[in-house]
Design a protein around this motif. Structure first.
Motif, PDB file in Angstrom:
ATOM      1  N   PRO A  28       0.816  -1.224   0.000  1.00  0.00           N
ATOM      2  CA  PRO A  28       0.000   0.000   0.000  1.00  0.00           C
ATOM      3  C   PRO A  28       0.846   1.269   0.000  1.00  0.00           C
ATOM      4  O   PRO A  28       1.827   1.388   0.738  1.00  0.00           O
ATOM      5  N   GLY A  29       0.469   2.193  -0.871  1.00  0.00           N
ATOM      6  CA  GLY A  29       1.187   3.453  -0.970  1.00  0.00           C
ATOM      7  C   GLY A  29       2.389   3.422  -1.880  1.00  0.00           C
ATOM      8  O   GLY A  29       3.267   4.279  -1.772  1.00  0.00           O
ATOM      9  N   THR A  30       2.440   2.467  -2.819  1.00  0.00           N
ATOM     10  CA  THR A  30       3.605   2.357  -3.710  1.00  0.00           C
ATOM     11  C   THR A  30       3.274   2.615  -5.176  1.00  0.00           C
ATOM     12  O   THR A  30       4.153   2.510  -6.028  1.00  0.00           O
ATOM     13  N   ALA A  31       2.032   2.964  -5.509  1.00  0.00           N
ATOM     14  CA  ALA A  31       1.682   3.222  -6.909  1.00  0.00           C
ATOM     15  C   ALA A  31       2.273   4.551  -7.364  1.00  0.00           C
ATOM     16  O   ALA A  31       2.411   5.498  -6.579  1.00  0.00           O
ATOM     17  N   PRO A  68       5.134  -9.187 -10.417  1.00  0.00           N
ATOM     18  CA  PRO A  68       4.422  -8.668 -11.582  1.00  0.00           C
ATOM     19  C   PRO A  68       3.553  -7.460 -11.209  1.00  0.00           C
ATOM     20  O   PRO A  68       2.796  -7.522 -10.244  1.00  0.00           O
ATOM     21  N   SER A  69       3.677  -6.406 -11.991  1.00  0.00           N
ATOM     22  CA  SER A  69       2.990  -5.153 -11.718  1.00  0.00           C
ATOM     23  C   SER A  69       1.931  -4.890 -12.784  1.00  0.00           C
ATOM     24  O   SER A  69       2.168  -5.114 -13.977  1.00  0.00           O
ATOM     25  N   MET A  70       0.775  -4.393 -12.349  1.00  0.00           N
ATOM     26  CA  MET A  70      -0.372  -4.248 -13.246  1.00  0.00           C
ATOM     27  C   MET A  70      -1.133  -2.977 -12.885  1.00  0.00           C
ATOM     28  O   MET A  70      -1.303  -2.659 -11.709  1.00  0.00           O
ATOM     29  N   ILE A  71      -1.579  -2.249 -13.900  1.00  0.00           N
ATOM     30  CA  ILE A  71      -2.426  -1.072 -13.719  1.00  0.00           C
ATOM     31  C   ILE A  71      -3.732  -1.310 -14.455  1.00  0.00           C
ATOM     32  O   ILE A  71      -3.732  -1.796 -15.594  1.00  0.00           O
ATOM     33  N   GLY A 122      -6.957   3.677 -12.552  1.00  0.00           N
ATOM     34  CA  GLY A 122      -5.591   3.894 -12.116  1.00  0.00           C
ATOM     35  C   GLY A 122      -5.183   3.068 -10.923  1.00  0.00           C
ATOM     36  O   GLY A 122      -4.114   3.311 -10.339  1.00  0.00           O
ATOM     37  N   TYR A 123      -5.991   2.083 -10.539  1.00  0.00           N
ATOM     38  CA  TYR A 123      -5.575   1.210  -9.437  1.00  0.00           C
ATOM     39  C   TYR A 123      -4.420   0.336  -9.899  1.00  0.00           C
ATOM     40  O   TYR A 123      -4.449  -0.256 -10.979  1.00  0.00           O
ATOM     41  N   SER A 124      -3.391   0.272  -9.053  1.00  0.00           N
ATOM     42  CA  SER A 124      -2.171  -0.456  -9.368  1.00  0.00           C
ATOM     43  C   SER A 124      -2.038  -1.655  -8.450  1.00  0.00           C
ATOM     44  O   SER A 124      -2.353  -1.577  -7.260  1.00  0.00           O
ATOM     45  N   TYR A 125      -1.572  -2.764  -9.028  1.00  0.00           N
ATOM     46  CA  TYR A 125      -1.373  -4.010  -8.291  1.00  0.00           C
ATOM     47  C   TYR A 125       0.071  -4.461  -8.438  1.00  0.00           C
ATOM     48  O   TYR A 125       0.737  -4.169  -9.435  1.00  0.00           O
ATOM     49  N   GLY A 126       0.549  -5.219  -7.453  1.00  0.00           N
ATOM     50  CA  GLY A 126       1.881  -5.788  -7.517  1.00  0.00           C
ATOM     51  C   GLY A 126       1.915  -7.169  -6.891  1.00  0.00           C
ATOM     52  O   GLY A 126       1.044  -7.544  -6.102  1.00  0.00           O
ATOM     53  N   ARG A 127       2.948  -7.934  -7.275  1.00  0.00           N
ATOM     54  CA  ARG A 127       3.146  -9.301  -6.768  1.00  0.00           C
ATOM     55  C   ARG A 127       1.910 -10.171  -6.971  1.00  0.00           C
ATOM     56  O   ARG A 127       1.537 -10.974  -6.116  1.00  0.00           O
ATOM     57  N   PRO A 145     -11.047  -5.784  -5.666  1.00  0.00           N
ATOM     58  CA  PRO A 145     -10.323  -6.834  -4.946  1.00  0.00           C
ATOM     59  C   PRO A 145      -9.035  -6.288  -4.332  1.00  0.00           C
ATOM     60  O   PRO A 145      -8.361  -5.446  -4.925  1.00  0.00           O
ATOM     61  N   SER A 146      -8.695  -6.782  -3.152  1.00  0.00           N
ATOM     62  CA  SER A 146      -7.590  -6.193  -2.403  1.00  0.00           C
ATOM     63  C   SER A 146      -6.261  -6.923  -2.558  1.00  0.00           C
ATOM     64  O   SER A 146      -5.216  -6.342  -2.239  1.00  0.00           O
ATOM     65  N   ALA A 147      -6.249  -8.164  -3.035  1.00  0.00           N
ATOM     66  CA  ALA A 147      -4.993  -8.920  -3.105  1.00  0.00           C
ATOM     67  C   ALA A 147      -4.010  -8.240  -4.057  1.00  0.00           C
ATOM     68  O   ALA A 147      -4.295  -8.065  -5.241  1.00  0.00           O
ATOM     69  N   GLY A 148      -2.867  -7.841  -3.548  1.00  0.00           N
ATOM     70  CA  GLY A 148      -1.840  -7.199  -4.362  1.00  0.00           C
ATOM     71  C   GLY A 148      -2.049  -5.729  -4.611  1.00  0.00           C
ATOM     72  O   GLY A 148      -1.293  -5.116  -5.379  1.00  0.00           O
ATOM     73  N   LEU A 149      -3.011  -5.099  -3.965  1.00  0.00           N
ATOM     74  CA  LEU A 149      -3.352  -3.709  -4.269  1.00  0.00           C
ATOM     75  C   LEU A 149      -2.291  -2.751  -3.729  1.00  0.00           C
ATOM     76  O   LEU A 149      -1.931  -2.791  -2.549  1.00  0.00           O
TER      77      LEU A 149
END
Length: 308
Positions: free
Chosen positions: A26-29, A187-190, A195-200, A219-223
């Motif tokens: 959280p807070g890394t986008a 893996p990083s995804m937008i 503009g919600y960004s996901y990681g791992r 969904p919150s997993a990887g958000l």
């Protein structure tokens, strides 16, 4: 995907493996409010503005335009590096991510130089319509920018391929993309236009995120956070969403307001408000990308979610 992926190797060496040991998401986008995505199947170079993709002259012109407009330029291509159809033109997506005026549109250009003729004034005017045909989304961008960082190529390409091969209407709007910000979260995804960004993310996490956003929930997993907020604001919004998890808060329901460097107020569209104190703390230095020298890294933490 959780930090356990980093323990697959006895001694993690890739930047994403090392980050997953102790760095919260959280807070890394990347802080971005407006987007311009150009289909460009030719080589991207390590940086999309290093001249490899467009040549020096056009690169300078494009960079000046998007910088002046406050827009993030992304290069995109179909997963699997499918050959471009020279007669079909290149897809262009325009998006803005603030929940009060979130919108996405699509148009087609023949060459990258045609971007110089695309109206970008909408980025500074929330009431202005975007040029092109409205897209209801979601548009999914998975970073596979291997020339920038090997983690993005190794971890991102299988995710993009899995999403593009899914039996779901959103599959046609799945793209590999250039650097999103944060190789170490691969893996990083937008997902645009929000503009919600996901990681791992695992393939399952990524698919669930896209399906959820298509259905209006998050969904919150990887958000990692919503790009239109700064890093403390991203973490504050996610803290409120976790606090209200039972309500399944819709996508564009919460806005974030700054009350100084370490305090954010999150406002619900129904009038409820919460104050969140944040703090930014240092983590042990680490490489921001594979092969780079270690540098200082910070993490955003939030305190209590206090109703106002």
């Amino acid at each position: 995907m959780t930090a356990s992926r980093a323990t697959d190797d006895a001694a993690p060496t890739r930047c994403s493996q090392i980050s997953a040991l102790d760095e919260p998401l959280p807070g890394t986008a990347t802080h971005v409010g407006a987007w311009l995505c150009l289909e460009h199947p030719a080589p991207w170079g390590r940086d999309i503005f290093d001249g490899t993709a467009f040549g020096d002259e056009l690169t300078a012109l494009l960079k000046a335009r998007v910088d002046a407009a406050g827009i993030r330029l992304m290069l995109i291509r179909r997963p699997g590096r499918a050959a471009a159809d020279a007669g079909a033109g290149r897809a262009v997506y325009l998006a803005r991510s603030h929940p009060d005026h979130v919108q996405c549109a699509r148009l087609t250009v023949d060459t990258p130089r045609d971007l110089l003729d695309v109206d970008l004034t909408w980025a500074a005017d929330p009431a202005a319509p975007l040029p092109g045909s409205t897209v209801t989304g979601p548009i999914t961008l998975v970073c596979t920018h291997g020339r920038r960082d090997v983690c993005c190529a190794i971890d991102g390409r299988p995710i993009a391929a899995a999403l593009a091969g899914a039996a779901h209407p959103t599959a046609e709007h799945v793209w590999e993309c250039s650097h999103t910000g944060g190789h170490r979260f691969a893996p990083s995804m937008i997902v645009l236009p929000t503009g919600y960004s996901y990681g791992r993310v695992s393939a399952g996490d990524a698919a669930a995120a896209v399906r959820g956003i298509a259905g209006g929930v998050l969904p919150s997993a990887g958000l990692r956070g919503r790009s239109c907020w700064d890093e403390p604001g991203q973490a504050a919004e996610l803290a409120v969403r976790e606090h209200l998890a039972a309500e399944r808060i819709p996508l564009n329901t919460l806005t974030v307001h700054g009350d100084g460097p370490d305090v954010r107020t999150v406002v619900h569209s129904d009038g409820r408000r919460w104050r969140i104190a944040t703090r930014t703390e240092p983590l042990p230095p680490r490489a921001a990308s594979c092969g780079a020298a270690p540098k200082p890294v910070t993490a955003v933490h939030v305190g209590a979610v206090t109703p106002l």
